[in-house]
Design an enzyme around this catalytic site. Sequence first.
Site, mmCIF file in Angstrom:
data_model
loop_
_atom_site.group_PDB
_atom_site.id
_atom_site.type_symbol
_atom_site.label_atom_id
_atom_site.label_comp_id
_atom_site.label_asym_id
_atom_site.label_seq_id
_atom_site.Cartn_x
_atom_site.Cartn_y
_atom_site.Cartn_z
ATOM 1 N N HIS A 193 0.855 -1.196 0.000
ATOM 2 C CA HIS A 193 0.000 0.000 0.000
ATOM 3 C C HIS A 193 0.886 1.239 0.000
ATOM 4 O O HIS A 193 1.641 1.457 0.948
ATOM 5 C CB HIS A 193 -0.869 0.050 1.261
ATOM 6 C CG HIS A 193 -1.946 -0.989 1.297
ATOM 7 N ND1 HIS A 193 -3.029 -0.903 2.133
ATOM 8 C CD2 HIS A 193 -2.116 -2.130 0.592
ATOM 9 C CE1 HIS A 193 -3.813 -1.948 1.944
ATOM 10 N NE2 HIS A 193 -3.277 -2.715 1.015
ATOM 11 N N TYR A 202 -8.858 4.996 7.939
ATOM 12 C CA TYR A 202 -9.005 5.279 9.379
ATOM 13 C C TYR A 202 -10.092 6.346 9.512
ATOM 14 O O TYR A 202 -9.941 7.444 8.975
ATOM 15 C CB TYR A 202 -7.708 5.846 9.957
ATOM 16 C CG TYR A 202 -6.607 4.831 10.159
ATOM 17 C CD1 TYR A 202 -5.742 4.474 9.126
ATOM 18 C CD2 TYR A 202 -6.412 4.236 11.407
ATOM 19 C CE1 TYR A 202 -4.719 3.549 9.334
ATOM 20 C CE2 TYR A 202 -5.387 3.319 11.619
ATOM 21 C CZ TYR A 202 -4.551 2.977 10.579
ATOM 22 O OH TYR A 202 -3.533 2.063 10.789
ATOM 23 N N PRO A 230 -3.184 -0.486 18.970
ATOM 24 C CA PRO A 230 -2.930 -0.903 17.582
ATOM 25 C C PRO A 230 -3.165 0.174 16.518
ATOM 26 O O PRO A 230 -2.843 -0.049 15.348
ATOM 27 C CB PRO A 230 -3.909 -2.077 17.374
ATOM 28 C CG PRO A 230 -4.952 -1.921 18.422
ATOM 29 C CD PRO A 230 -4.315 -1.219 19.573
ATOM 30 N N LYS A 273 2.047 -0.632 15.120
ATOM 31 C CA LYS A 273 3.484 -0.658 15.413
ATOM 32 C C LYS A 273 3.973 -1.885 16.184
ATOM 33 O O LYS A 273 5.177 -2.155 16.214
ATOM 34 C CB LYS A 273 3.862 0.596 16.229
ATOM 35 C CG LYS A 273 3.862 1.874 15.415
ATOM 36 C CD LYS A 273 5.080 1.973 14.526
ATOM 37 C CE LYS A 273 4.959 3.007 13.436
ATOM 38 N NZ LYS A 273 4.585 2.472 12.126
ATOM 39 N N TYR A 330 4.431 6.191 9.913
ATOM 40 C CA TYR A 330 3.599 5.024 9.604
ATOM 41 C C TYR A 330 4.386 3.975 8.804
ATOM 42 O O TYR A 330 4.286 2.779 9.073
ATOM 43 C CB TYR A 330 2.341 5.477 8.831
ATOM 44 C CG TYR A 330 1.251 4.441 8.840
ATOM 45 C CD1 TYR A 330 0.384 4.318 9.921
ATOM 46 C CD2 TYR A 330 1.091 3.568 7.764
ATOM 47 C CE1 TYR A 330 -0.615 3.348 9.936
ATOM 48 C CE2 TYR A 330 0.098 2.597 7.767
ATOM 49 C CZ TYR A 330 -0.750 2.498 8.864
ATOM 50 O OH TYR A 330 -1.732 1.534 8.876
HETATM 51 P P1 FAD Z 1 3.305 -12.278 20.973
HETATM 52 O O1 FAD Z 1 2.816 -12.256 19.586
HETATM 53 O O2 FAD Z 1 2.329 -12.054 22.078
HETATM 54 O O3 FAD Z 1 4.028 -13.659 21.192
HETATM 55 C C1 FAD Z 1 4.393 -14.130 22.462
HETATM 56 C C2 FAD Z 1 4.401 -15.650 22.444
HETATM 57 O O4 FAD Z 1 4.805 -16.116 23.726
HETATM 58 C C3 FAD Z 1 3.028 -16.237 22.178
HETATM 59 O O5 FAD Z 1 3.096 -17.206 21.178
HETATM 60 C C4 FAD Z 1 2.602 -16.791 23.521
HETATM 61 O O6 FAD Z 1 1.730 -17.908 23.395
HETATM 62 C C5 FAD Z 1 3.941 -17.161 24.124
HETATM 63 N N1 FAD Z 1 3.935 -17.241 25.583
HETATM 64 C C6 FAD Z 1 3.234 -16.485 26.460
HETATM 65 N N2 FAD Z 1 3.474 -16.875 27.712
HETATM 66 C C7 FAD Z 1 4.351 -17.906 27.626
HETATM 67 C C8 FAD Z 1 4.968 -18.742 28.584
HETATM 68 N N3 FAD Z 1 4.702 -18.590 29.878
HETATM 69 N N4 FAD Z 1 5.814 -19.685 28.159
HETATM 70 C C9 FAD Z 1 6.075 -19.852 26.843
HETATM 71 N N5 FAD Z 1 5.509 -19.087 25.883
HETATM 72 C C10 FAD Z 1 4.662 -18.135 26.276
HETATM 73 N N6 FAD Z 1 1.230 -4.749 15.256
HETATM 74 C C11 FAD Z 1 1.686 -4.243 14.089
HETATM 75 O O7 FAD Z 1 2.906 -4.059 13.946
HETATM 76 N N7 FAD Z 1 0.862 -3.935 13.044
HETATM 77 C C12 FAD Z 1 -0.495 -4.106 13.147
HETATM 78 O O8 FAD Z 1 -1.219 -3.869 12.169
HETATM 79 C C13 FAD Z 1 -1.022 -4.587 14.398
HETATM 80 N N8 FAD Z 1 -2.345 -4.776 14.557
HETATM 81 C C14 FAD Z 1 -2.804 -5.361 15.699
HETATM 82 C C15 FAD Z 1 -4.165 -5.581 15.836
HETATM 83 C C16 FAD Z 1 -4.666 -6.166 16.985
HETATM 84 C C17 FAD Z 1 -6.150 -6.373 17.126
HETATM 85 C C18 FAD Z 1 -3.769 -6.576 18.026
HETATM 86 C C19 FAD Z 1 -4.282 -7.251 19.278
HETATM 87 C C20 FAD Z 1 -2.408 -6.371 17.895
HETATM 88 C C21 FAD Z 1 -1.912 -5.752 16.746
HETATM 89 N N9 FAD Z 1 -0.545 -5.523 16.584
HETATM 90 C C22 FAD Z 1 -0.092 -4.936 15.437
HETATM 91 C C23 FAD Z 1 0.404 -5.894 17.648
HETATM 92 C C24 FAD Z 1 1.092 -7.230 17.403
HETATM 93 O O9 FAD Z 1 0.144 -8.251 17.203
HETATM 94 C C25 FAD Z 1 2.001 -7.577 18.594
HETATM 95 O O10 FAD Z 1 2.766 -6.464 18.933
HETATM 96 C C26 FAD Z 1 2.927 -8.766 18.292
HETATM 97 O O11 FAD Z 1 2.194 -9.974 18.340
HETATM 98 C C27 FAD Z 1 4.090 -8.851 19.280
HETATM 99 O O12 FAD Z 1 4.848 -10.000 19.031
HETATM 100 P P2 FAD Z 1 5.611 -10.729 20.214
HETATM 101 O O13 FAD Z 1 6.291 -11.886 19.598
HETATM 102 O O14 FAD Z 1 6.381 -9.747 20.989
HETATM 103 O O15 FAD Z 1 4.457 -11.212 21.206
HETATM 104 C C1 PHB Z 2 -5.005 -4.790 10.574
HETATM 105 O O1 PHB Z 2 -5.109 -4.930 9.338
HETATM 106 O O2 PHB Z 2 -5.230 -5.722 11.363
HETATM 107 C C2 PHB Z 2 -4.629 -3.473 11.142
HETATM 108 C C3 PHB Z 2 -4.392 -2.421 10.292
HETATM 109 C C4 PHB Z 2 -4.043 -1.176 10.823
HETATM 110 C C5 PHB Z 2 -3.934 -1.029 12.191
HETATM 111 C C6 PHB Z 2 -4.168 -2.101 13.036
HETATM 112 C C7 PHB Z 2 -4.516 -3.318 12.515
HETATM 113 O O3 PHB Z 2 -3.618 0.187 12.702
#
Ligand code: FAD
Ligand code: PHB
Length: 402
Positions: free
Chosen positions: A75, A204, A296, A300, A388
């Site tokens: 995009h 948005y 979200p 980021k 962004y």
């Molecule tokens: P996580 O993805 O939470 O991974 C952590 C892992 O550790 C998991 O698999 C979990 O099961 C595991 N774990 C937990 N506890 C334990 C334990 N005790 N022992 C072993 N394993 C464990 N980010 C963006 O950059 N762009 C976006 O568009 C965006 N949109 C989002 C939309 C929504 C609705 C949400 C909820 C989040 C969004 N995010 C977005 C954020 C993004 O999803 C998270 O920041 C990302 O998942 C972080 O990755 P991580 O590996 O740090 O943590």
């Molecule tokens: C998504 O596509 O899930 C999404 C897009 C933009 C955001 C957050 C989530 O700011």
Amino acid sequence: MRVLRTQVGIVGAGPAGLLLGHLLHLNGIDSVIVENRSRDYVIDRVRAGVLEQGTVDLLIAMGVGERLQREGLRHDGLYISFRGNRHHIDMAELTGGKAITVYGQNEVVKDLIDARIATTRPLYFEAEDVSVGALESSSPVIRFRHGGADHEIRCDFLAGCDGFHGVCRPSIPERAIATYERIYPFGWLGILAEAAPSSTELVYTCHERGFALFSMRSPTITRLYLQVPPDEPIENWPDEAIWDEMLARMTTSDGWKPRVGRIVQKSVTPMRSFVAAPMRHGRLFLAGDSAHIVPPTGAKGLNLAASDVLVLARALKAYYEDRSTGWLDEYSDVCLRRVWKAQRFSWWMTTTLHRAPDESAFDHQRQLADLDYLTGSRAAMTSLAEQYVGLPAEVSFESAGL
Ligand code: FAD
Ligand code: PHB
């Protein structure tokens, strides 16, 4: 008890843990990844969708971007909608050609799990009673039960990549870590719908009835979000009510609106900003959501997880090359500079686009003026666009062995 040895013990197989494991592999550094959920659960969890330019470049440089390049949706711009009108922001034109790519987090995780398995390096799913210890010693450990047996992994370093609700951050003594938090008085109701996206770019929307976001996952799947109260039971939202509200908030004066389709997934997520600092205690390094959470709206979270582990991989590579600890010592400070800028941007996007329940009439008029300024000023649009698509990386890919 089964005792194993490795160089880096990684807790969590989300984006942070899997990316770190692969970066270490590419540098010939041994790791064990321990995840408490099942492989299917980790892959099916619907979360992020937007990858910054730098995250896309990183995945490609790591050799795990093949499907992303084929199926990801690039995009060049996005829309900001308020008072019933959509305003286009041409991010690529404003940033010298940078863009974002829409590619589901579950696809990223799937590609990384496949890559991990191909390396034959250990990855334990469904580990029970995971704990970490001896953080301040030169041989920290991960303990867990797996397949009915107790396991202990003795490591040189631990990476806490276990997300916001994991065990690593709470294992750090309270006195050794400061936390900064803001909880928002709203959450997002997110849906996946079987409908071809009616816009090729994200929209948005700040509407009188609250925030709404139009996104997508593929040419046949639309991803949509609605601002709702933070503890809103999903049972309050039958599919028809969701579509009525989406259409009420998103339809613009030129007749644009999302295409309606069968809803295949729906959930509510609360929103918070959170930072733990420093992101290190002894030989435990926190990365991704275990150290920080952003609302979200700025897209980021996953991108910050990727930039943290790039910084960590550089430091571990240097350590194993010549036992230098300078970059390990700098890890937290280098990451936190980016984290706080992403926090500021995510807070700004959130407060600029949502309706706060306690806002005054003055606050709302100021908010509309903010949006009017944003969409009318090239300088303001450039500021949004450069944040962004992602600020420049803290460290070069080369320094992390790519
Ligand atoms: P996580 O993805 O939470 O991974 C952590 C892992 O550790 C998991 O698999 C979990 O099961 C595991 N774990 C937990 N506890 C334990 C334990 N005790 N022992 C072993 N394993 C464990 N980010 C963006 O950059 N762009 C976006 O568009 C965006 N949109 C989002 C939309 C929504 C609705 C949400 C909820 C989040 C969004 N995010 C977005 C954020 C993004 O999803 C998270 O920041 C990302 O998942 C972080 O990755 P991580 O590996 O740090 O943590
Ligand atoms: C998504 O596509 O899930 C999404 C897009 C933009 C955001 C957050 C989530 O700011």
